[in-house]
Scaffold this active site. Structure first.
Site, short mmCIF file in Angstrom:
data_model
loop_
_atom_site.label_atom_id
_atom_site.label_comp_id
_atom_site.label_asym_id
_atom_site.label_seq_id
_atom_site.Cartn_x
_atom_site.Cartn_y
_atom_site.Cartn_z
CB ILE A 337 26.51 -28.00 15.45
CG1 ILE A 337 26.74 -26.48 15.51
CG2 ILE A 337 26.10 -28.45 14.04
CD1 ILE A 337 27.91 -25.98 14.68
CD GLU A 363 53.76 -30.78 26.99
OE1 GLU A 363 54.52 -29.90 26.58
OE2 GLU A 363 53.70 -31.92 26.49
N1 CAA Z 1 63.87 -21.59 29.04
C1 CAA Z 1 65.05 -21.51 29.64
N2 CAA Z 1 65.23 -21.09 30.92
C2 CAA Z 1 64.11 -20.76 31.59
C3 CAA Z 1 62.84 -20.81 31.03
C4 CAA Z 1 62.74 -21.25 29.68
N3 CAA Z 1 61.56 -21.32 29.09
N4 CAA Z 1 61.94 -20.40 31.94
C5 CAA Z 1 62.61 -20.08 33.04
N5 CAA Z 1 63.94 -20.29 32.83
C6 CAA Z 1 65.01 -20.07 33.78
C7 CAA Z 1 65.04 -18.60 34.20
O1 CAA Z 1 65.84 -17.84 33.31
C8 CAA Z 1 65.63 -18.68 35.57
O2 CAA Z 1 67.03 -18.84 35.50
P1 CAA Z 1 68.03 -17.91 36.37
O3 CAA Z 1 67.64 -18.19 37.81
O4 CAA Z 1 69.39 -18.40 36.00
O5 CAA Z 1 67.72 -16.51 35.97
C9 CAA Z 1 65.06 -20.00 36.12
O6 CAA Z 1 64.75 -20.79 34.97
C10 CAA Z 1 63.83 -19.80 36.96
O7 CAA Z 1 62.90 -19.05 36.20
P2 CAA Z 1 61.59 -18.42 36.83
O8 CAA Z 1 61.97 -17.72 38.11
O9 CAA Z 1 60.89 -17.65 35.77
O10 CAA Z 1 60.75 -19.72 37.15
P3 CAA Z 1 59.73 -19.95 38.33
O11 CAA Z 1 60.34 -20.93 39.26
O12 CAA Z 1 59.20 -18.66 38.81
O13 CAA Z 1 58.53 -20.78 37.63
C11 CAA Z 1 56.84 -21.49 36.19
C12 CAA Z 1 58.16 -20.73 36.44
C13 CAA Z 1 56.27 -20.75 35.01
C14 CAA Z 1 55.83 -21.50 37.31
C15 CAA Z 1 57.26 -22.94 35.84
O14 CAA Z 1 57.60 -23.67 36.99
C16 CAA Z 1 56.23 -23.68 35.06
O15 CAA Z 1 56.17 -23.56 33.84
N6 CAA Z 1 55.39 -24.50 35.77
C17 CAA Z 1 54.44 -25.38 35.10
C18 CAA Z 1 55.02 -26.76 34.99
C19 CAA Z 1 54.45 -27.50 33.83
O16 CAA Z 1 54.17 -26.95 32.77
N7 CAA Z 1 54.35 -28.81 33.97
C20 CAA Z 1 53.93 -29.63 32.91
C21 CAA Z 1 54.37 -31.03 33.15
S1 CAA Z 1 54.74 -31.97 31.72
C22 CAA Z 1 53.29 -32.52 31.09
O17 CAA Z 1 52.24 -32.04 31.40
C23 CAA Z 1 53.47 -33.55 30.04
C24 CAA Z 1 52.24 -34.22 29.61
O18 CAA Z 1 51.48 -34.78 30.36
C25 CAA Z 1 51.94 -34.29 28.19
#
Ligand code: CAA
Length: 381
Positions: A337, A363
């Site tokens: 725009i 995140e």
């Molecule tokens: N709350 C509580 N527990 C959780 C949860 C949540 N939101 N998510 C998963 N869990 C628990 C699960 O219950 C599980 O526990 P149990 O083994 O006891 O059952 C365990 O954690 C593992 O869960 P998953 O098998 O679902 O997890 P995963 O290993 O398959 O991976 C993923 C999940 C979604 C890939 C995750 O690793 C993820 O979110 N990755 C992205 C990382 C990210 O966002 N990084 C950002 C960095 S910070 C940043 O960016 C800050 C900045 O600059 C501003």
């Protein structure tokens, strides 16, 4: 869920809007150009209670709910996305997990001064080789008496260059993979803890985003937040709240760009009319307004769910996915725009266009949000 804000929330919104207009907006361009961390603005935000909006007053917080927190981050990001994420990290990624998992002694030392904004915190999960796959983090901590010896490196740490303490995720038992991940508070000045290079980024230039490294860094076992092996849950549950902060940041950036585009469309003349008279511009403005409204409702719904005390992982990811992709679309249209002027550094939409992009990445990328949402919906339907 009541869609009408309470009187208290409206007052907070007005107060923060005024603070953003008077104290944050005048510096936004300079912060973008210099990349200097806005310490003085952080101090003033702390005076207003914006460094721990949703923490109880007994812990140094301001005692509002998370819907209010989302309003704060939206209002600040509407004028300066760097300042928005700096406050979001302080609130959601540093203070919140210590509030939820810290002991009383830990809260006195590692929470209260941070909640009051006398100190700055950061959250150190990401590593050069572990971003989306956070479970693969390679920073190691070995117990040695009443200390841990930490070795490793973190990357892309928002507030890293200025933080007084970092909540660092390490692995204390690599054989157990993510079940070996542990959270430690590591204070700036601890021997072996170094702040590395600052990232040169497309946008959000003022966030002191750096690498952190740990070389035989001795950290008291008393700094462990939660038990050994609980760190992955601390990290992921913390990101649920953090994602609401980033979603609110995205809505704020979009709202700011929309308002500028609206004003420009009313002023700019072409073919003998203000361009707002043309349907092609009106349709862009209509789409922008519609999507911003939808994103804001998703953010507030996720924050409301957080306030109920129920798990809100799916809602937070839905809000972040939609709001961040919307911020990219809206800032793109706002620049369109503005025409050629929008591509110029003289106009704030140019900065907003660059700032919006990161909300789809940090995140948790949009791809990670889709994985989290899919897991959530497959479980519940
Ligand atoms: N709350 C509580 N527990 C959780 C949860 C949540 N939101 N998510 C998963 N869990 C628990 C699960 O219950 C599980 O526990 P149990 O083994 O006891 O059952 C365990 O954690 C593992 O869960 P998953 O098998 O679902 O997890 P995963 O290993 O398959 O991976 C993923 C999940 C979604 C890939 C995750 O690793 C993820 O979110 N990755 C992205 C990382 C990210 O966002 N990084 C950002 C960095 S910070 C940043 O960016 C800050 C900045 O600059 C501003």
């Amino acid at each position: 869920m009541n869609l009408e804000l309470s009187e208290e929330q409206k007052l907070l919104q007005r107060t923060v809007r005024e603070f953003a207009e008077n104290e944050v907006k005048p510096l936004a361009r300079e912060l973008d150009e210099t990349g200097h961390f806005p310490r003085e603005t952080f101090r003033k935000a702390a005076e207003l209670g914006l460094t721990a909006v949703a923490l109880p007053e007994s812990e140094g917080g301001t005692g509002f709910d998370h819907v209010s927190y989302s309003i704060v981050i939206e209002e600040i990001s509407r004028v300066c996305a760097s300042t928005g994420v700096i406050l979001s990290v302080q609130n959601s990624l540093y203070c919140d997990p210590i509030h939820r998992f810290g002991t009383e002694e830990q809260k006195a030392k590692f929470l209260a001064p941070f909640a009051r904004g006398e100190k700055i915190g950061c959250y150190a999960l990401t590593e050069p080789q572990a971003g989306s796959n956070a479970a693969a983090l390679a920073t190691r901590a070995v117990r040695d008496g009443d200390h841990y010896i930490v070795n490793g490196a973190k990357a892309w740490i928002t507030n890293g260059g200025v933080a007084d303490a970092a909540l660092v995720y390490v692995n204390t038992d690599p054989a157990k993979s993510e079940k070996g991940i542990t959270a430690l508070v590591i204070e700036r000045g601890t021997p072996g803890f170094k702040v590395g290079k600052e990232e040169k980024k497309l946008g959000i230039h003022a966030t002191a985003c750096t690498e952190l490294s740990f070389t035989d860094c001795e950290v008291p076992a008393a700094n462990r937040i939660g038990n050994e092996g609980e760190g992955y849950k601390v990290a992921l549950s913390t990101l649920d709240g953090g994602r609401i902060g980033i979603a609110a940041q995205a809505v704020g950036i979009a709202q700011g760009a929309f308002e500028l585009a609206l004003a420009y469309a009313r002023e700019r003349q072409a073919f003998g009319h203000p361009i707002a008279d043309f349907q092609t511009i009106q349709f862009m403005l209509a789409d922008m307004a519609t999507e911003i409204d939808a994103a804001r409702l998703l953010v507030r719904k996720a924050a409301w769910k957080q306030d109920t005390g129920s798990r809100f992982t799916t809602e937070a990811s839905i809000a972040k996915l939609f709001a961040s992709e919307l911020a990219t679309r809206v800032t793109h249209k706002a620049m369109q725009i503005h025409g050629g002027n929008g591509y110029s550094r003289e106009y704030a939409v140019e900065r907003m266009y660059r700032d919006a992009r990161i909300t789809e990445i940090y995140e948790g990328t949009s791809e990670i949000q889709r994985l989290v949402i899919a897991a959530g919906v497959l479980k519940s339907f």
